[in-house]
Structure formats: C-alpha cells, structure tokens
Design an enzyme around this catalytic site. Structure first.
Site, PDB file in Angstrom:
ATOM      1  N   TYR A  99       0.830  -1.209   0.000  1.00 18.32           N
ATOM      2  CA  TYR A  99       0.000   0.000   0.000  1.00 18.32           C
ATOM      3  C   TYR A  99       0.860   1.253   0.000  1.00 18.32           C
ATOM      4  O   TYR A  99       2.070   1.197   0.230  1.00 18.32           O
ATOM      5  CB  TYR A  99      -0.956  -0.006   1.197  1.00 18.32           C
ATOM      6  CG  TYR A  99      -0.316   0.332   2.537  1.00 18.32           C
ATOM      7  CD1 TYR A  99       0.486  -0.579   3.199  1.00 18.32           C
ATOM      8  CD2 TYR A  99      -0.513   1.577   3.122  1.00 18.32           C
ATOM      9  CE1 TYR A  99       1.069  -0.266   4.421  1.00 18.32           C
ATOM     10  CE2 TYR A  99       0.066   1.903   4.345  1.00 18.32           C
ATOM     11  CZ  TYR A  99       0.852   0.975   4.983  1.00 18.32           C
ATOM     12  OH  TYR A  99       1.430   1.292   6.187  1.00 18.32           O
ATOM     13  N   ARG A 103       8.015   4.109  -4.885  1.00 17.88           N
ATOM     14  CA  ARG A 103       8.200   3.160  -3.777  1.00 17.88           C
ATOM     15  C   ARG A 103       7.217   1.997  -3.891  1.00 17.88           C
ATOM     16  O   ARG A 103       7.562   0.857  -3.597  1.00 17.88           O
ATOM     17  CB  ARG A 103       8.030   3.873  -2.442  1.00 17.88           C
ATOM     18  CG  ARG A 103       8.323   2.967  -1.249  1.00 17.88           C
ATOM     19  CD  ARG A 103       8.297   3.703   0.062  1.00 17.88           C
ATOM     20  NE  ARG A 103       6.981   4.214   0.371  1.00 17.88           N
ATOM     21  CZ  ARG A 103       6.704   5.030   1.387  1.00 17.88           C
ATOM     22  NH1 ARG A 103       7.677   5.424   2.200  1.00 17.88           N
ATOM     23  NH2 ARG A 103       5.481   5.452   1.612  1.00 17.88           N
ATOM     24  N   ARG A 155      -7.252 -20.597  -1.841  1.00 22.17           N
ATOM     25  CA  ARG A 155      -6.297 -20.390  -0.753  1.00 22.17           C
ATOM     26  C   ARG A 155      -5.165 -21.413  -0.772  1.00 22.17           C
ATOM     27  O   ARG A 155      -5.388 -22.608  -0.572  1.00 22.17           O
ATOM     28  CB  ARG A 155      -7.025 -20.434   0.597  1.00 22.17           C
ATOM     29  CG  ARG A 155      -6.115 -20.007   1.752  1.00 22.17           C
ATOM     30  CD  ARG A 155      -6.820 -20.032   3.096  1.00 22.17           C
ATOM     31  NE  ARG A 155      -5.897 -19.580   4.133  1.00 22.17           N
ATOM     32  CZ  ARG A 155      -4.925 -20.348   4.649  1.00 22.17           C
ATOM     33  NH1 ARG A 155      -4.777 -21.587   4.236  1.00 22.17           N
ATOM     34  NH2 ARG A 155      -4.110 -19.862   5.573  1.00 22.17           N
ATOM     35  N   LYS A 192       6.471  -2.002   1.853  1.00 17.77           N
ATOM     36  CA  LYS A 192       5.307  -1.410   2.528  1.00 17.77           C
ATOM     37  C   LYS A 192       4.122  -2.366   2.385  1.00 17.77           C
ATOM     38  O   LYS A 192       3.180  -2.120   1.619  1.00 17.77           O
ATOM     39  CB  LYS A 192       5.008  -0.020   1.952  1.00 17.77           C
ATOM     40  CG  LYS A 192       4.152   0.843   2.875  1.00 17.77           C
ATOM     41  CD  LYS A 192       4.223   2.290   2.487  1.00 17.77           C
ATOM     42  CE  LYS A 192       3.255   3.178   3.224  1.00 17.77           C
ATOM     43  NZ  LYS A 192       3.317   3.160   4.672  1.00 17.77           N
ATOM     44  N   GLU A 217      11.968   2.818  14.094  1.00 20.19           N
ATOM     45  CA  GLU A 217      11.029   3.806  13.549  1.00 20.19           C
ATOM     46  C   GLU A 217       9.740   3.732  14.355  1.00 20.19           C
ATOM     47  O   GLU A 217       9.624   2.945  15.295  1.00 20.19           O
ATOM     48  CB  GLU A 217      10.757   3.537  12.063  1.00 20.19           C
ATOM     49  CG  GLU A 217      10.091   2.202  11.806  1.00 20.19           C
ATOM     50  CD  GLU A 217       9.810   1.923  10.335  1.00 20.19           C
ATOM     51  OE1 GLU A 217       9.653   2.866   9.539  1.00 20.19           O
ATOM     52  OE2 GLU A 217       9.734   0.726   9.986  1.00 20.19           O
ATOM     53  N   LEU A 244      11.024   1.515   7.059  1.00 23.04           N
ATOM     54  CA  LEU A 244      10.457   1.942   5.792  1.00 23.04           C
ATOM     55  C   LEU A 244      11.205   3.202   5.364  1.00 23.04           C
ATOM     56  O   LEU A 244      11.406   4.110   6.174  1.00 23.04           O
ATOM     57  CB  LEU A 244       8.962   2.241   5.946  1.00 23.04           C
ATOM     58  CG  LEU A 244       8.303   2.644   4.634  1.00 23.04           C
ATOM     59  CD1 LEU A 244       8.097   1.421   3.749  1.00 23.04           C
ATOM     60  CD2 LEU A 244       6.983   3.344   4.880  1.00 23.04           C
TER      61      LEU A 244
HETATM   62  N1  PDD Z   1       2.808   5.341   7.172  1.00 25.83           N
HETATM   63  N2  PDD Z   1       7.398   3.961   8.809  1.00 25.83           N
HETATM   64  C1  PDD Z   1       6.249   3.258   8.783  1.00 25.83           C
HETATM   65  C2  PDD Z   1       6.202   1.939   9.478  1.00 25.83           C
HETATM   66  C3  PDD Z   1       5.126   3.778   8.110  1.00 25.83           C
HETATM   67  O1  PDD Z   1       3.981   3.072   8.075  1.00 25.83           O
HETATM   68  C4  PDD Z   1       5.207   5.053   7.494  1.00 25.83           C
HETATM   69  C5  PDD Z   1       4.058   5.648   6.735  1.00 25.83           C
HETATM   70  C6  PDD Z   1       6.425   5.751   7.565  1.00 25.83           C
HETATM   71  C7  PDD Z   1       6.609   7.102   6.919  1.00 25.83           C
HETATM   72  O2  PDD Z   1       6.645   6.997   5.530  1.00 25.83           O
HETATM   73  P1  PDD Z   1       6.136   8.200   4.598  1.00 25.83           P
HETATM   74  O3  PDD Z   1       6.906   9.391   4.980  1.00 25.83           O
HETATM   75  O4  PDD Z   1       6.447   7.739   3.217  1.00 25.83           O
HETATM   76  O5  PDD Z   1       4.655   8.364   4.858  1.00 25.83           O
HETATM   77  C8  PDD Z   1       7.501   5.170   8.217  1.00 25.83           C
HETATM   78  C9  PDD Z   1       1.637   5.772   6.443  1.00 25.83           C
HETATM   79  C10 PDD Z   1       1.447   7.241   6.432  1.00 25.83           C
HETATM   80  C11 PDD Z   1       0.455   5.009   7.015  1.00 25.83           C
HETATM   81  O6  PDD Z   1       0.613   3.825   7.263  1.00 25.83           O
HETATM   82  O7  PDD Z   1      -0.604   5.614   7.181  1.00 25.83           O
END
Ligand code: PDD
Length: 285
Positions: free
Chosen positions: A33, A52, A100, A149, A182, A207
């Site tokens: 996503y 990405r 499945r 992601k 993170e 990420l």
């Molecule tokens: N989340 N680390 C994780 C685990 C994340 O899920 C996200 C983003 C980030 C930051 O990435 P970016 O700057 O590209 O948004 C770091 C999104 C916003 C979400 O899950 O809603």
C-alpha cells in the site's frame, strides 16, 4: 455526499465497494500500500510514493497492474470525486484472488487494486503540532523486510494500541541492540545536544519514508548536520529535540518519550522550522 472508492477499474459508492473473500491481501496480507497527502486538492510527492509502490511490488513479484502515471491519474480523480481539499489517498494492491494456497497462484492472476480517499482535520493537526506528541517505546518484533510497505501491520497495530493505552500517540520500535528503528507509522528522528539530526539509516529494518527523504533534502539545502545511523533510547531521552515524519503528519514534534520530557518539553525550533518549510521542498502534482 457519499464517499467514493476505486475498486479494480471502477469508482463505486462505499457501500458497493467490495473485494473477494479469497483476495490474497485479505487472507495472507499478500499486498502492498501507499498513503499520500492531499493538499489544496493536489497530491503531495505522488511520484516518489508510486516509485516506492513499484519497488514494494517488485520485491514481492506482484506485477504492476497500471503504470505509475495511470495510478496517479486515478488517485487525483478519486480525491476530486471525494472533494478532498486536505486529506489523504490510500492505495492498496494485492496479488489478486485465488484458491487459498500459500504458493503464488500458478496461472496469471490480475492484481486487485483498491483506493480510498478521506479528509483530515488540519486545525486538529496544527493544534497537535503546536503542543507536540508523546511516544512510548516497544520491542521491534516485526519481520526482517519492513522496507517493503506491506499491509501486514499486526505488530504496528499492537504497538499503536500500546501507545494509546499509555496515553501517547505513537510507539517507537526498539531493536534487539537497543536502537530505535522507527514509529508504528512514521520515521523517528532526534536532534542531539550538539545539534546533529539523527535518523536510522534506510536498511531493511525501516520503511524508507518519503517524508524522511524530503526532510533530508531540506536539511542538506540548509547545511544542517545529519547522521543516518542507529540511535539508542538513552540518546533519545537525552536529545535536545525529537520528532516523527510521515505523509499524513509531515513533521510532528515529540515532547515526551516513555514519560521523559525531551528538551524543555515543548516542540523544538528545528522540528517547528522543518514543519513550516516542508511543502516548499515536497512535490505537488
Ligand atoms: N505510514 N514507517 C512506517 C512503518 C510507516 O507506516 C510510514 C508511513 C512511515 C513514513 O513513511 P512516509 O513518509 O512515506 O509516509 C515510516 C503511512 C502514512 C500510514 O501507514 O498511514
């Protein structure tokens, strides 16, 4: 006005927007996503988010169902149909629908594409940023490829809930060496007493945030000292400032970690300036 979702080529009212019960995203989290900020009705950093997305799909050997350009057109259309001035678009692509079985489906299966859009409350976000947020630390018990992601977010769900249960807004994952990796849905940063900005290097353990990349550009342009390296919780407690970055929060000051005040317990000047400058460096399209 009813909300509109995009499902496999069609724009549908929410109540008509459905996916198959044997969608591999639903059964195995076999899906990836992206979340992109919408501002003034336009997408922020769509090009980098879609690049990405392609990388995540490539890593999982899911074919890209539409060109990044076509995906961008669809997301803009979706934001417009939902009349989003300030908000977000969410895009999810799964390996598709198949009986499945853990192994990839034997024949060609079209990936399933779903997208939604929603408004965010800018007054509320600005109020949060003016006060800063609290974070709590939790053990990083995720798999070894969180640079992809994927929608497999159960550790993140539990981490965020642990934060809320402890009166905080975000959780910071800490790896087995005691280093902060993170946040549950954000990248983590500190400003050391010497004024160096520190965020973990982008390996398979975080990420590679798009907001993180833009902030690195801002910092380079302003000649600030940056170190992309692991930092410990002890360093974070002693930091002059801390903040998180993500598409929906841009730069959000952190004023407490595990109950310890950071700096003077108020949003710091570096985080505040980065938040103010951010959209001058991000791409709008
Ligand atoms: N989340 N680390 C994780 C685990 C994340 O899920 C996200 C983003 C980030 C930051 O990435 P970016 O700057 O590209 O948004 C770091 C999104 C916003 C979400 O899950 O809603």
């Amino acid at each position: 006005m009813s909300r509109i979702a995009y499902v496999n080529g069609r724009y549908l009212r929410f109540r008509d927007a459905k996916i198959h019960i044997e969608d591999r995203g639903y059964q195995f989290s076999d899906a990836v996503y992206e979340v992109c900020e919408v501002r003034g009705g336009r997408l922020i950093d769509a090009r980098r988010h879609l690049a990405r997305l392609k990388r995540s799909l490539d890593e999982l050997r899911i074919p890209l169902p539409m060109s990044p350009r076509a995906l961008g057109v669809m997301l803009r259309e979706l934001a417009a149909r939902n009349r989003i001035g300030y908000g977000l678009v969410y895009l999810q692509i799964s390996r598709g629908v198949a009986r499945r079985d853990l192994a990839f489906p034997p024949g060609p299966v079209p990936p399933a594409v779903v997208a939604t859009a929603r408004r965010l409350n800018s007054t509320r976000n600005e109020a949060l940023a003016a006060n800063g947020i609290a974070v709590v630390s939790v053990p990083d018990n995720r798999w070894g490829r969180v640079d992809i992601k994927s929608v497999g977010l159960l550790p993140n769900v539990l981490a965020r809930q642990a934060a809320i249960d402890r009166g905080a807004r975000e959780a910071w994952f800490v790896d087995k060496d005691g280093a902060v990796t993170e946040g549950a849905s954000s990248n983590a940063w500190i400003v050391t007493a010497a004024g160096t900005l520190v965020t973990r290097h982008a390996d398979h353990g975080i990420l590679r945030g798009i907001t993180r990349a833009v902030v690195l550009d801002v910092l380079k342009a302003q000649g600030l000292t940056v170190a992309e390296r692991p930092f410990t919780l002890a360093e974070a407690y002693a930091a002059r400032e801390a903040f998180i970055t993500s598409a929906t929060q841009t730069v959000m000051p952190v004023v407490a970690i595990d109950g310890y005040s950071i700096g003077d317990g108020k949003p710091g000047p570096v985080a505040t300036a980065l938040r103010r400058e951010f959209h001058r460096f991000a791409e709008t399209g």
